[in-house]
Write a protein that holds these residues in place. Structure first.
Motif, PDB file in Angstrom:
ATOM      1  N   ILE A  81       0.851  -1.183   0.000  1.00 53.35           N
ATOM      2  CA  ILE A  81       0.000   0.000   0.000  1.00 53.35           C
ATOM      3  C   ILE A  81       0.893   1.241   0.000  1.00 53.35           C
ATOM      4  N   HIS A  82       0.536   2.214  -0.840  1.00 48.89           N
ATOM      5  CA  HIS A  82       1.350   3.423  -0.958  1.00 48.89           C
ATOM      6  C   HIS A  82       0.452   4.632  -1.212  1.00 48.89           C
ATOM      7  N   ASP A  83       0.998   5.809  -0.949  1.00 47.74           N
ATOM      8  CA  ASP A  83       0.219   7.031  -1.159  1.00 47.74           C
ATOM      9  C   ASP A  83       0.824   7.850  -2.300  1.00 47.74           C
ATOM     10  N   HIS A  84       0.182   8.960  -2.602  1.00 42.40           N
ATOM     11  CA  HIS A  84       0.643   9.852  -3.655  1.00 42.40           C
ATOM     12  C   HIS A  84       0.801  11.272  -3.126  1.00 42.40           C
ATOM     13  N   VAL A  85       1.047  11.390  -1.824  1.00 39.79           N
ATOM     14  CA  VAL A  85       1.334  12.684  -1.234  1.00 39.79           C
ATOM     15  C   VAL A  85       2.605  13.210  -1.890  1.00 39.79           C
ATOM     16  N   ASP A  86       2.546  14.428  -2.404  1.00 38.71           N
ATOM     17  CA  ASP A  86       3.700  15.065  -3.048  1.00 38.71           C
ATOM     18  C   ASP A  86       4.073  14.378  -4.370  1.00 38.71           C
ATOM     19  N   ARG A  87       3.151  13.560  -4.927  1.00 40.17           N
ATOM     20  CA  ARG A  87       3.422  12.857  -6.188  1.00 40.17           C
ATOM     21  C   ARG A  87       2.100  12.622  -6.932  1.00 40.17           C
ATOM     22  N   PRO A  88       1.400  13.719  -7.318  1.00 38.00           N
ATOM     23  CA  PRO A  88       0.127  13.553  -8.000  1.00 38.00           C
ATOM     24  C   PRO A  88       0.311  12.992  -9.403  1.00 38.00           C
ATOM     25  N   GLY A  89      -0.699  12.280  -9.860  1.00 37.09           N
ATOM     26  CA  GLY A  89      -0.615  11.734 -11.202  1.00 37.09           C
ATOM     27  C   GLY A  89      -1.949  11.225 -11.691  1.00 37.09           C
ATOM     28  N   THR A  90      -1.884  10.561 -12.833  1.00 39.09           N
ATOM     29  CA  THR A  90      -3.059   9.944 -13.421  1.00 39.09           C
ATOM     30  C   THR A  90      -2.625   8.672 -14.138  1.00 39.09           C
ATOM     31  N   VAL A  91      -3.537   7.719 -14.238  1.00 43.57           N
ATOM     32  CA  VAL A  91      -3.256   6.422 -14.850  1.00 43.57           C
ATOM     33  C   VAL A  91      -4.307   6.161 -15.921  1.00 43.57           C
ATOM     34  N   TYR A  92      -3.895   5.527 -17.019  1.00 47.36           N
ATOM     35  CA  TYR A  92      -4.805   5.149 -18.098  1.00 47.36           C
ATOM     36  C   TYR A  92      -4.508   3.708 -18.488  1.00 47.36           C
ATOM     37  N   VAL A  93      -5.526   2.852 -18.489  1.00 49.66           N
ATOM     38  CA  VAL A  93      -5.354   1.429 -18.793  1.00 49.66           C
ATOM     39  C   VAL A  93      -5.459   1.203 -20.295  1.00 49.66           C
ATOM     40  N   LEU A  94      -4.429   0.573 -20.861  1.00 50.99           N
ATOM     41  CA  LEU A  94      -4.406   0.242 -22.285  1.00 50.99           C
ATOM     42  C   LEU A  94      -4.904  -1.179 -22.550  1.00 50.99           C
ATOM     43  N   GLN A  95      -4.583  -2.106 -21.631  1.00 48.81           N
ATOM     44  CA  GLN A  95      -4.893  -3.526 -21.840  1.00 48.81           C
ATOM     45  C   GLN A  95      -5.134  -4.205 -20.505  1.00 48.81           C
ATOM     46  N   GLY A  96      -6.034  -5.169 -20.481  1.00 53.45           N
ATOM     47  CA  GLY A  96      -6.300  -5.948 -19.275  1.00 53.45           C
ATOM     48  C   GLY A  96      -7.199  -5.206 -18.306  1.00 53.45           C
ATOM     49  N   THR A  97      -7.388  -5.820 -17.151  1.00 55.29           N
ATOM     50  CA  THR A  97      -8.201  -5.225 -16.083  1.00 55.29           C
ATOM     51  C   THR A  97      -7.380  -5.211 -14.806  1.00 55.29           C
ATOM     52  N   VAL A  98      -7.205  -4.027 -14.245  1.00 52.56           N
ATOM     53  CA  VAL A  98      -6.447  -3.871 -13.008  1.00 52.56           C
ATOM     54  C   VAL A  98      -7.436  -3.629 -11.872  1.00 52.56           C
ATOM     55  N   THR A  99      -7.137  -4.203 -10.716  1.00 46.92           N
ATOM     56  CA  THR A  99      -7.958  -3.998  -9.525  1.00 46.92           C
ATOM     57  C   THR A  99      -7.236  -3.037  -8.600  1.00 46.92           C
ATOM     58  N   ASP A 100      -7.887  -1.920  -8.302  1.00 45.23           N
ATOM     59  CA  ASP A 100      -7.357  -0.879  -7.427  1.00 45.23           C
ATOM     60  C   ASP A 100      -7.991  -1.057  -6.050  1.00 45.23           C
ATOM     61  N   HIS A 101      -7.159  -1.233  -5.031  1.00 45.63           N
ATOM     62  CA  HIS A 101      -7.637  -1.428  -3.657  1.00 45.63           C
ATOM     63  C   HIS A 101      -7.397  -0.151  -2.864  1.00 45.63           C
ATOM     64  N   ARG A 102      -8.497   0.459  -2.399  1.00 48.12           N
ATOM     65  CA  ARG A 102      -8.376   1.642  -1.529  1.00 48.12           C
ATOM     66  C   ARG A 102      -9.589   1.748  -0.630  1.00 48.12           C
ATOM     67  N   ASP A 103      -9.352   2.168   0.582  1.00 40.61           N
ATOM     68  CA  ASP A 103     -10.448   2.357   1.562  1.00 40.61           C
ATOM     69  C   ASP A 103     -11.300   1.110   1.728  1.00 40.61           C
ATOM     70  N   GLY A 104     -10.673  -0.078   1.639  1.00 38.50           N
ATOM     71  CA  GLY A 104     -11.401  -1.327   1.820  1.00 38.50           C
ATOM     72  C   GLY A 104     -12.279  -1.712   0.647  1.00 38.50           C
ATOM     73  N   VAL A 105     -12.145  -1.003  -0.480  1.00 38.50           N
ATOM     74  CA  VAL A 105     -12.962  -1.271  -1.663  1.00 38.50           C
ATOM     75  C   VAL A 105     -12.049  -1.642  -2.825  1.00 38.50           C
ATOM     76  N   ALA A 106     -12.419  -2.696  -3.534  1.00 42.96           N
ATOM     77  CA  ALA A 106     -11.688  -3.119  -4.730  1.00 42.96           C
ATOM     78  C   ALA A 106     -12.480  -2.670  -5.957  1.00 42.96           C
ATOM     79  N   THR A 107     -11.837  -1.882  -6.842  1.00 42.65           N
ATOM     80  CA  THR A 107     -12.473  -1.369  -8.051  1.00 42.65           C
ATOM     81  C   THR A 107     -11.690  -1.837  -9.259  1.00 42.65           C
ATOM     82  N   ASP A 108     -12.392  -2.399 -10.241  1.00 37.37           N
ATOM     83  CA  ASP A 108     -11.754  -2.862 -11.469  1.00 37.37           C
ATOM     84  C   ASP A 108     -11.797  -1.776 -12.533  1.00 37.37           C
TER      85      ASP A 108
END
Length: 114
Positions: free
Chosen positions: A51-78
């Motif tokens: 688990i990691h944060d983005h304090v002092d490191r803002p960004g954005t992500v774009y998925v090109l292929q596959g399905t990634v599961t993002d885990h945050r605040d106890g919720v998994a989002t595909d």
């Protein structure tokens, strides 16, 4: 993987630096910062953790292929191809590939130089 368990360490991840721009000469007050673009590949069963944060490191992500599961605040989002999400100072998460094909995503963020 249950979201109540501690996320595993990074495995099955390849990161390729695509480009970067020194922001100091470009924007006043941005000395020591750069805009970075990377291609991140997460193999099936792979994890981008812990688990990691983005304090002092803002960004954005774009998925090109596959399905990634993002885990945050106890919720998994595909997130599948053609979808992205922001990573701001409030982001505290980890990622995994639960699928059968590699996840390929483009990650763009502002980081400290060096």
């Amino acid at each position: 993987m249950d979201d109540e368990q501690a996320p595993p360490e990074t495995r099955g991840v390849t990161v390729e630096l695509l480009d970067r721009v020194d922001l100091g000469p470009e924007i006043e007050g941005m000395e020591g910062r750069e805009l970075r673009m990377r291609k991140v590949t997460i193999e099936p069963g792979g994890v981008l953790g812990p688990i990691h944060d983005h304090v002092d490191r803002p960004g954005t992500v774009y998925v090109l292929q596959g399905t990634v599961t993002d885990h945050r605040d106890g919720v998994a989002t595909d997130y599948g191809p053609g979808v992205g999400w922001p990573e701001d100072r409030n982001t505290l998460h980890w990622l995994e590939n639960r699928g059968t094909v590699p996840v390929v995503e483009i990650s763009v963020d502002v980081v400290r130089s060096g």
